[in-house]
Each structure stands twice: as C-alpha cells, then as structure tokens.
Design an enzyme around this catalytic site. Structure first.
Site, PDB file in Angstrom:
ATOM      1  N   ASP A  44       4.485  -3.831   4.301  1.00  0.00           N
ATOM      2  CA  ASP A  44       3.810  -3.348   3.210  1.00  0.00           C
ATOM      3  C   ASP A  44       4.374  -2.168   2.539  1.00  0.00           C
ATOM      4  O   ASP A  44       5.038  -1.385   3.021  1.00  0.00           O
ATOM      5  CB  ASP A  44       2.434  -2.947   3.337  1.00  0.00           C
ATOM      6  CG  ASP A  44       1.408  -2.736   2.198  1.00  0.00           C
ATOM      7  OD1 ASP A  44       0.407  -3.561   1.929  1.00  0.00           O
ATOM      8  OD2 ASP A  44       1.892  -1.915   1.258  1.00  0.00           O
TER       9      ASP A  44
ATOM     10  N   ASN B 248      -8.612  -8.708   2.156  1.00  0.00           N
ATOM     11  CA  ASN B 248      -9.688  -8.479   1.029  1.00  0.00           C
ATOM     12  C   ASN B 248      -9.695  -9.929   0.064  1.00  0.00           C
ATOM     13  O   ASN B 248      -8.728 -10.569  -0.182  1.00  0.00           O
ATOM     14  CB  ASN B 248      -9.350  -7.511   0.190  1.00  0.00           C
ATOM     15  CG  ASN B 248      -9.172  -6.252   0.910  1.00  0.00           C
ATOM     16  OD1 ASN B 248      -9.985  -5.626   1.658  1.00  0.00           O
ATOM     17  ND2 ASN B 248      -8.230  -5.313   0.783  1.00  0.00           N
TER      18      ASN B 248
ATOM     19  N   HIS C 216      -3.536 -12.363   1.879  1.00  0.00           N
ATOM     20  CA  HIS C 216      -2.873 -11.723   2.810  1.00  0.00           C
ATOM     21  C   HIS C 216      -3.685 -11.174   3.656  1.00  0.00           C
ATOM     22  O   HIS C 216      -4.912 -10.338   3.345  1.00  0.00           O
ATOM     23  CB  HIS C 216      -1.925 -10.815   2.019  1.00  0.00           C
ATOM     24  CG  HIS C 216      -2.842  -9.779   0.964  1.00  0.00           C
ATOM     25  ND1 HIS C 216      -3.023 -10.335  -0.222  1.00  0.00           N
ATOM     26  CD2 HIS C 216      -3.004  -8.671   1.018  1.00  0.00           C
ATOM     27  CE1 HIS C 216      -3.817  -9.471  -0.729  1.00  0.00           C
ATOM     28  NE2 HIS C 216      -3.727  -8.420  -0.032  1.00  0.00           N
ATOM     29  N   PHE C 217      -3.146 -11.002   4.892  1.00  0.00           N
ATOM     30  CA  PHE C 217      -3.921 -10.089   6.079  1.00  0.00           C
ATOM     31  C   PHE C 217      -2.899  -9.010   6.078  1.00  0.00           C
ATOM     32  O   PHE C 217      -1.841  -9.079   6.547  1.00  0.00           O
ATOM     33  CB  PHE C 217      -3.894 -10.903   7.303  1.00  0.00           C
ATOM     34  CG  PHE C 217      -4.990 -12.077   7.404  1.00  0.00           C
ATOM     35  CD1 PHE C 217      -4.618 -13.284   6.655  1.00  0.00           C
ATOM     36  CD2 PHE C 217      -6.020 -12.056   8.073  1.00  0.00           C
ATOM     37  CE1 PHE C 217      -5.559 -14.228   6.565  1.00  0.00           C
ATOM     38  CE2 PHE C 217      -6.955 -13.057   8.029  1.00  0.00           C
ATOM     39  CZ  PHE C 217      -6.737 -14.219   7.357  1.00  0.00           C
ATOM     40  N   HIS C 218      -3.643  -7.864   6.188  1.00  0.00           N
ATOM     41  CA  HIS C 218      -2.904  -6.466   6.421  1.00  0.00           C
ATOM     42  C   HIS C 218      -3.167  -6.317   8.272  1.00  0.00           C
ATOM     43  O   HIS C 218      -4.146  -6.301   8.583  1.00  0.00           O
ATOM     44  CB  HIS C 218      -3.593  -5.429   5.818  1.00  0.00           C
ATOM     45  CG  HIS C 218      -3.955  -5.290   4.353  1.00  0.00           C
ATOM     46  ND1 HIS C 218      -2.903  -4.570   3.689  1.00  0.00           N
ATOM     47  CD2 HIS C 218      -4.559  -5.847   3.673  1.00  0.00           C
ATOM     48  CE1 HIS C 218      -3.172  -4.575   2.180  1.00  0.00           C
ATOM     49  NE2 HIS C 218      -4.257  -5.551   2.333  1.00  0.00           N
TER      50      HIS C 218
HETATM   51  P1  AMP Z   1      -4.693  -5.723  -1.393  1.00  0.00           P
HETATM   52  O1  AMP Z   1      -5.430  -4.565  -1.834  1.00  0.00           O
HETATM   53  O2  AMP Z   1      -5.393  -6.303  -0.130  1.00  0.00           O
HETATM   54  O3  AMP Z   1      -4.563  -6.794  -2.391  1.00  0.00           O
HETATM   55  O4  AMP Z   1      -3.316  -5.266  -1.061  1.00  0.00           O
HETATM   56  C1  AMP Z   1      -1.982  -5.472  -1.735  1.00  0.00           C
HETATM   57  C2  AMP Z   1      -1.053  -4.800  -0.663  1.00  0.00           C
HETATM   58  O5  AMP Z   1       0.030  -5.402  -1.088  1.00  0.00           O
HETATM   59  C3  AMP Z   1      -1.020  -3.236  -1.029  1.00  0.00           C
HETATM   60  O6  AMP Z   1      -1.217  -2.793   0.524  1.00  0.00           O
HETATM   61  C4  AMP Z   1       0.298  -3.112  -1.677  1.00  0.00           C
HETATM   62  O7  AMP Z   1       0.930  -2.060  -1.188  1.00  0.00           O
HETATM   63  C5  AMP Z   1       1.148  -4.366  -1.129  1.00  0.00           C
HETATM   64  N1  AMP Z   1       2.053  -4.793  -1.831  1.00  0.00           N
HETATM   65  C6  AMP Z   1       2.220  -4.859  -3.207  1.00  0.00           C
HETATM   66  N2  AMP Z   1       3.549  -5.493  -3.838  1.00  0.00           N
HETATM   67  C7  AMP Z   1       4.204  -5.412  -2.584  1.00  0.00           C
HETATM   68  C8  AMP Z   1       5.603  -5.864  -2.232  1.00  0.00           C
HETATM   69  N3  AMP Z   1       6.438  -6.197  -3.314  1.00  0.00           N
HETATM   70  N4  AMP Z   1       5.950  -5.692  -1.121  1.00  0.00           N
HETATM   71  C9  AMP Z   1       5.349  -5.365  -0.093  1.00  0.00           C
HETATM   72  N5  AMP Z   1       3.978  -4.998  -0.218  1.00  0.00           N
HETATM   73  C10 AMP Z   1       3.310  -5.047  -1.553  1.00  0.00           C
END
Ligand code: AMP
Length: 136
Positions: A28, A84, A97-99
């Site tokens: 991330d 989310n 996506h999974f964090h």
């Molecule tokens: P969410 O709030 O669950 O949609 O999280 C989206 C995540 O994507 C955030 O933690 C961002 O920091 C991450 N993110 C957005 N763009 C990129 C990217 N180009 N490369 C890696 N992570 C990203």
C-alpha cells in the site's frame, strides 16, 4: 477504470509482492504501518459480494500465506485484515481489495467498535431471513 485495474494492466507501477493466475499482492502506498499489504483479485469487481467463487477461493487460499510473510518480515505478532465495501464503509478504490495491516506498537489500524447487544427476537428473525437469502 480504477487505479488497481491500471496496476493490473501494467499501466501504473506497484511494489509487487505476490502474483498468481487470480491474485496480485502489492504494498500500500499509504501504509498504516510498515509492511501494509494489499491483496486484490484480478477480476474487476468493486465489492466482495460481486466476486466469483473462483476469485474468492484464490484470495482465501493465499491470504494466510501472505499474512505469514508480513508477520515474518515486520516482526508483527498481531495484524488486521480489512476489506471495505462501499464509500460509506471507507472504500476509496472501487476494486475489491484486502488490507493486511501489521499492528506495530501504536501503528496499524485504529478500530472504532460501538458494540450493541443482540436481541433474541431480532436474532431469530435475522437467522431465518439470512438462511432464506442464502438458499435463493
Ligand atoms: P480503501 O479505503 O479500502 O479503498 O483503501 C484503498 C487503499 O489503496 C489505500 O490504503 C491507499 O493508500 C491504497 N492505494 C491507492 N492507490 C494506490 C497505489 N497506486 N498503489 C498502492 N496502494 C494504493
């Protein structure tokens, strides 16, 4: 097209950690803690309820392995897996996506958890209607 779709197409770079036929995992760019990893299906769906069984299974198969790698590398013994769905639920990128977020001291995911208490009548109603929904 989402930014993750562009990453999948190779149009935007990422810090790739893992890839197979159905799944890509990369760091991330706005990490909550060191080693914060994102795991995405190659299938372009916004929400988990839209995902095919094959994509879901492929993610489920690798999540524990990826979590072990995150733990091994960061030294974290605790971590959160967050997924989310919908802007109201804090989803910013509309591609599933999974964090995997290591808890490293105070760094990591902060969780607000305003627990209620489960009413017995409501529980019975929910079980019945969810089971009906599952059988449709
Ligand atoms: P969410 O709030 O669950 O949609 O999280 C989206 C995540 O994507 C955030 O933690 C961002 O920091 C991450 N993110 C957005 N763009 C990129 C990217 N180009 N490369 C890696 N992570 C990203």
């Amino acid at each position: 097209m989402t930014i993750f779709a562009k990453i999948l197409r190779g149009e935007i770079p990422c810090h790739r950690v893992y890839e197979d036929e159905h799944v890509l995992a990369f760091l991330d760019i706005g990490p909550l803690s060191d080693g914060h990893l994102l795991v995405i299906p190659k299938e372009a769906k916004a929400h988990i309820h839209e995902l095919s069984d094959d994509s879901a299974a492929a993610i489920g198969r690798v999540l524990p392995r990826l979590a072990r790698a995150v733990m091994a590398v960061t030294g974290a013994t605790a971590y959160n897996i967050l997924q989310n769905n919908g802007a109201a639920a804090h989803q910013a990128v509309m591609h599933v996506h999974f964090h995997i977020i290591p808890k490293l001291g105070s760094a990591g995911l902060g969780v607000g958890w305003n627990a209620g208490s489960l009413d017995a009548a409501r529980a019975a109603e929910l079980v019945k209607s969810m089971q009906a929904a599952l059988s449709r």
